[in-house]
Design a protein around this motif. Structure first.
Motif, PDB file in Angstrom:
ATOM      1  N   GLY A   1      39.798 -21.036  -2.503  1.00  9.00           N
ATOM      2  CA  GLY A   1      40.127 -21.243  -1.099  1.00  9.00           C
ATOM      3  C   GLY A   1      39.215 -20.437  -0.186  1.00  9.00           C
ATOM      4  N   VAL A   2      38.929 -19.192  -0.582  1.00 10.13           N
ATOM      5  CA  VAL A   2      37.990 -18.359   0.180  1.00 10.13           C
ATOM      6  C   VAL A   2      36.630 -19.040   0.254  1.00 10.13           C
ATOM      7  N   THR A   3      36.178 -19.562  -0.877  1.00 14.67           N
ATOM      8  CA  THR A   3      34.879 -20.239  -0.921  1.00 14.67           C
ATOM      9  C   THR A   3      34.875 -21.495  -0.060  1.00 14.67           C
ATOM     10  N   PHE A   4      35.924 -22.322  -0.190  1.00 25.55           N
ATOM     11  CA  PHE A   4      35.966 -23.579   0.552  1.00 25.55           C
ATOM     12  C   PHE A   4      36.049 -23.353   2.063  1.00 25.55           C
ATOM     13  N   VAL A   5      36.800 -22.344   2.489  1.00 23.10           N
ATOM     14  CA  VAL A   5      36.869 -22.038   3.921  1.00 23.10           C
ATOM     15  C   VAL A   5      35.503 -21.578   4.417  1.00 23.10           C
ATOM     16  N   SER A   6      34.837 -20.728   3.633  1.00 27.59           N
ATOM     17  CA  SER A   6      33.514 -20.235   4.018  1.00 27.59           C
ATOM     18  C   SER A   6      32.512 -21.381   4.132  1.00 27.59           C
ATOM     19  N   VAL A   7      32.527 -22.279   3.149  1.00 29.15           N
ATOM     20  CA  VAL A   7      31.596 -23.404   3.156  1.00 29.15           C
ATOM     21  C   VAL A   7      31.893 -24.347   4.322  1.00 29.15           C
ATOM     22  N   THR A   8      33.176 -24.579   4.589  1.00 28.76           N
ATOM     23  CA  THR A   8      33.546 -25.439   5.719  1.00 28.76           C
ATOM     24  C   THR A   8      32.988 -24.892   7.022  1.00 28.76           C
ATOM     25  N   LEU A   9      33.148 -23.581   7.215  1.00 25.21           N
ATOM     26  CA  LEU A   9      32.649 -22.943   8.444  1.00 25.21           C
ATOM     27  C   LEU A   9      31.134 -23.070   8.553  1.00 25.21           C
ATOM     28  N   MET A  10      30.431 -22.770   7.463  1.00 27.95           N
ATOM     29  CA  MET A  10      28.967 -22.793   7.517  1.00 27.95           C
ATOM     30  C   MET A  10      28.428 -24.207   7.661  1.00 27.95           C
ATOM     31  N   MET A  11      29.034 -25.163   6.963  1.00 23.96           N
ATOM     32  CA  MET A  11      28.588 -26.542   7.106  1.00 23.96           C
ATOM     33  C   MET A  11      28.889 -27.073   8.501  1.00 23.96           C
ATOM     34  N   GLY A  12      30.057 -26.722   9.025  1.00 25.18           N
ATOM     35  CA  GLY A  12      30.417 -27.174  10.361  1.00 25.18           C
ATOM     36  C   GLY A  12      29.494 -26.614  11.425  1.00 25.18           C
ATOM     37  N   MET A  13      29.223 -25.313  11.330  1.00 28.02           N
ATOM     38  CA  MET A  13      28.357 -24.669  12.322  1.00 28.02           C
ATOM     39  C   MET A  13      26.887 -24.997  12.091  1.00 28.02           C
ATOM     40  N   GLY A  14      26.546 -25.373  10.851  1.00 28.30           N
ATOM     41  CA  GLY A  14      25.158 -25.680  10.535  1.00 28.30           C
ATOM     42  C   GLY A  14      24.795 -27.140  10.695  1.00 28.30           C
ATOM     43  N   GLY A  15      25.759 -27.973  11.132  1.00 26.81           N
ATOM     44  CA  GLY A  15      25.458 -29.374  11.414  1.00 26.81           C
ATOM     45  C   GLY A  15      25.714 -30.332  10.273  1.00 26.81           C
ATOM     46  N   GLN A  16      26.238 -29.852   9.146  1.00 26.14           N
ATOM     47  CA  GLN A  16      26.543 -30.749   8.018  1.00 26.14           C
ATOM     48  C   GLN A  16      27.993 -31.245   8.110  1.00 26.14           C
ATOM     49  N   LEU A  17      28.331 -31.835   9.227  1.00 28.12           N
ATOM     50  CA  LEU A  17      29.714 -32.220   9.471  1.00 28.12           C
ATOM     51  C   LEU A  17      30.224 -33.232   8.461  1.00 28.12           C
ATOM     52  N   GLU A  18      29.369 -34.164   8.023  1.00 26.68           N
ATOM     53  CA  GLU A  18      29.810 -35.182   7.074  1.00 26.68           C
ATOM     54  C   GLU A  18      30.140 -34.567   5.718  1.00 26.68           C
ATOM     55  N   HIS A  19      29.496 -33.457   5.384  1.00 22.29           N
ATOM     56  CA  HIS A  19      29.773 -32.788   4.112  1.00 22.29           C
ATOM     57  C   HIS A  19      30.891 -31.754   4.230  1.00 22.29           C
ATOM     58  N   ALA A  20      31.149 -31.278   5.444  1.00 21.04           N
ATOM     59  CA  ALA A  20      32.209 -30.297   5.663  1.00 21.04           C
ATOM     60  C   ALA A  20      33.592 -30.895   5.415  1.00 21.04           C
ATOM     61  N   VAL A  21      33.661 -32.231   5.369  1.00 23.50           N
ATOM     62  CA  VAL A  21      34.942 -32.900   5.125  1.00 23.50           C
ATOM     63  C   VAL A  21      35.520 -32.501   3.769  1.00 23.50           C
ATOM     64  N   LEU A  22      34.694 -32.480   2.726  1.00 18.54           N
ATOM     65  CA  LEU A  22      35.192 -32.236   1.377  1.00 18.54           C
ATOM     66  C   LEU A  22      35.807 -30.849   1.209  1.00 18.54           C
ATOM     67  N   PRO A  23      35.122 -29.756   1.573  1.00 18.14           N
ATOM     68  CA  PRO A  23      35.771 -28.459   1.406  1.00 18.14           C
ATOM     69  C   PRO A  23      37.020 -28.298   2.259  1.00 18.14           C
ATOM     70  N   MET A  24      37.036 -28.916   3.455  1.00 17.84           N
ATOM     71  CA  MET A  24      38.217 -28.838   4.306  1.00 17.84           C
ATOM     72  C   MET A  24      39.398 -29.549   3.648  1.00 17.84           C
ATOM     73  N   VAL A  25      39.140 -30.710   3.070  1.00 18.99           N
ATOM     74  CA  VAL A  25      40.187 -31.452   2.368  1.00 18.99           C
ATOM     75  C   VAL A  25      40.689 -30.660   1.156  1.00 18.99           C
ATOM     76  N   LEU A  26      39.773 -30.000   0.450  1.00 15.88           N
ATOM     77  CA  LEU A  26      40.165 -29.190  -0.710  1.00 15.88           C
ATOM     78  C   LEU A  26      41.108 -28.070  -0.315  1.00 15.88           C
ATOM     79  N   VAL A  27      40.876 -27.452   0.822  1.00 16.01           N
ATOM     80  CA  VAL A  27      41.747 -26.363   1.287  1.00 16.01           C
ATOM     81  C   VAL A  27      43.174 -26.867   1.448  1.00 16.01           C
ATOM     82  N   PHE A  28      43.330 -28.034   2.066  1.00 11.08           N
ATOM     83  CA  PHE A  28      44.670 -28.581   2.285  1.00 11.08           C
ATOM     84  C   PHE A  28      45.306 -29.062   0.980  1.00 11.08           C
ATOM     85  N   ALA A  29      44.488 -29.438   0.003  1.00  9.88           N
ATOM     86  CA  ALA A  29      45.028 -29.833  -1.299  1.00  9.88           C
ATOM     87  C   ALA A  29      45.491 -28.620  -2.100  1.00  9.88           C
TER      88      ALA A  29
END
Length: 347
Positions: free
Chosen positions: A157-185
């Protein structure tokens, strides 16, 4: 919220089914839990994630490949939970999955960044075998760390939240979907695994299916985040956001090799086992280890956005790993010293 509901529904359906078919973990040997516990955490997480991606439409081909590879690793994990497959067979399937990532998506570790302040370190053809090694390492790192309730889930969860933040802020919004979904799962799984709901009667474990799925997903996201055309963070940052599972696995395997043992030998020498022997209960050990993981991930994210040079981030990481490894090698001497100190204080 959709992922949460779908995963929760899958858990309720799978608990009685797993009991009927015998997909349960029974206490024996190193396993000291009470009663037979359903091994359906991984299946439910993958179900929630897969249905969510399918429901809202897959953003690109990467997600199709993820579901294919993720489904394969879950099936492997289920068979392993049932029959305790050999290490060689597990490794063969993991290599095949890594090969699908490399040759299906043309995605592999090709650039390690400016690690030595002399320009980017490119790997060329070495990138393919290194990618396969990284896939195997990540899958087994989370498999090895899954030793107390909630640990693999919280660290991932720590990893997925970190990746979501970095992908979101770094412009990889289409890829940020997967780690965000994993957090909720992960949330409904953790609620059952940590006895927040059910109070023992609804307890579930992740199983090898879950820990290997998480390991695969982590390395999948890290490679996309650092190696794709739209990379949003540096390779050295990836070390920090998976620091605890990575350091624990490497330190343990090095110690086993020095002893002439198989690096894949199961034992009770992991970080969480040490905390338990120091007198912490499993919940306290979970809090301490997760907090340590959060601290390291935060340092990695800050280093990324403050643009701390790769070389400095690498040296800092190696220093922390060296201290960690030394402590692990001499832990029983340290443990005895702590116990003597406590005895003196009580006296």
């Amino acid at each position: 919220m959709t992922t949460f509901v779908l995963t929760l529904t899958a858990i309720f359906i799978l608990i009685p089914l797993s009991v009927k078919v015998g997909l349960v973990d029974k206490p024996a040997g190193r396993k000291q839990h009470t009663g037979s516990v359903p091994l359906i955490g991984g299946i439910s997480i993958f179900t929630g994630v897969g249905l969510t991606l399918a429901w809202f439409g897959l953003p690109d081909n990467v997600h199709y490949y993820y579901l294919l590879c993720g489904g394969t690793i879950v099936i492997l994990g289920v068979f392993d939970d049932f029959m305790d497959l050999s290490v060689k067979l597990r490794l063969c399937v993991q290599v095949l999955i890594g090969s699908a990532m490399v040759y299906g998506l043309q995605l592999h570790v090709g650039n390690l960044g400016n690690l030595f302040a002399l320009g980017d370190v490119t790997l060329g053809y070495l990138g393919i075998p290194i990618t396969l090694i990284a896939v195997i390492a990540a899958i087994n790192a989370f498999n090895m760390i899954d030793g107390i309730d909630g640990l693999a889930g919280m660290l991932s969860g720590v990893t997925f939240v970190s990746v979501t933040l970095m992908m979101g802020m770094g412009g990889q919004l289409e890829h940020a979907v997967l780690p965000m979904v994993l957090v909720f799962a992960l949330i409904p799984y953790l609620l059952f695994n940590l006895d927040v709901v059910g109070k023992g009667k609804g307890k579930i474990f992740m199983g090898d299916a879950g820990s290997m799925l998480i390991g695969l997903t982590v390395i999948w996201l890290l490679i996309i985040g650092t190696q794709s055309d739209t990379a949003s963070f540096r390779p050295v940052t990836a070390l920090w956001i998976i620091a605890v599972p990575l350091m624990d696995m490497v330190a343990i395997m090095l110690r086993r090799i020095r002893k002439g043992q198989s690096p894949f030998l199961a034992d009770r020498e992991h970080l969480h086992h040490i905390f338990l022997r120091l007198g912490l209960n499993s919940r306290q050990a979970l809090v301490v280890i997760t907090s340590f993981s959060c601290m390291l991930a935060t340092l990695g994210v800050l280093g990324e956005y403050l643009m701390v040079p790769d070389l400095i981030m690498l040296i800092l990481f190696l220093i922390i790993f060296s201290v960690y490894s030394y402590t692990l090698q001499h832990i029983w001497r340290i443990t005895r010293a702590i116990k003597r100190y406590k005895a003196k204080r009580r006296g």
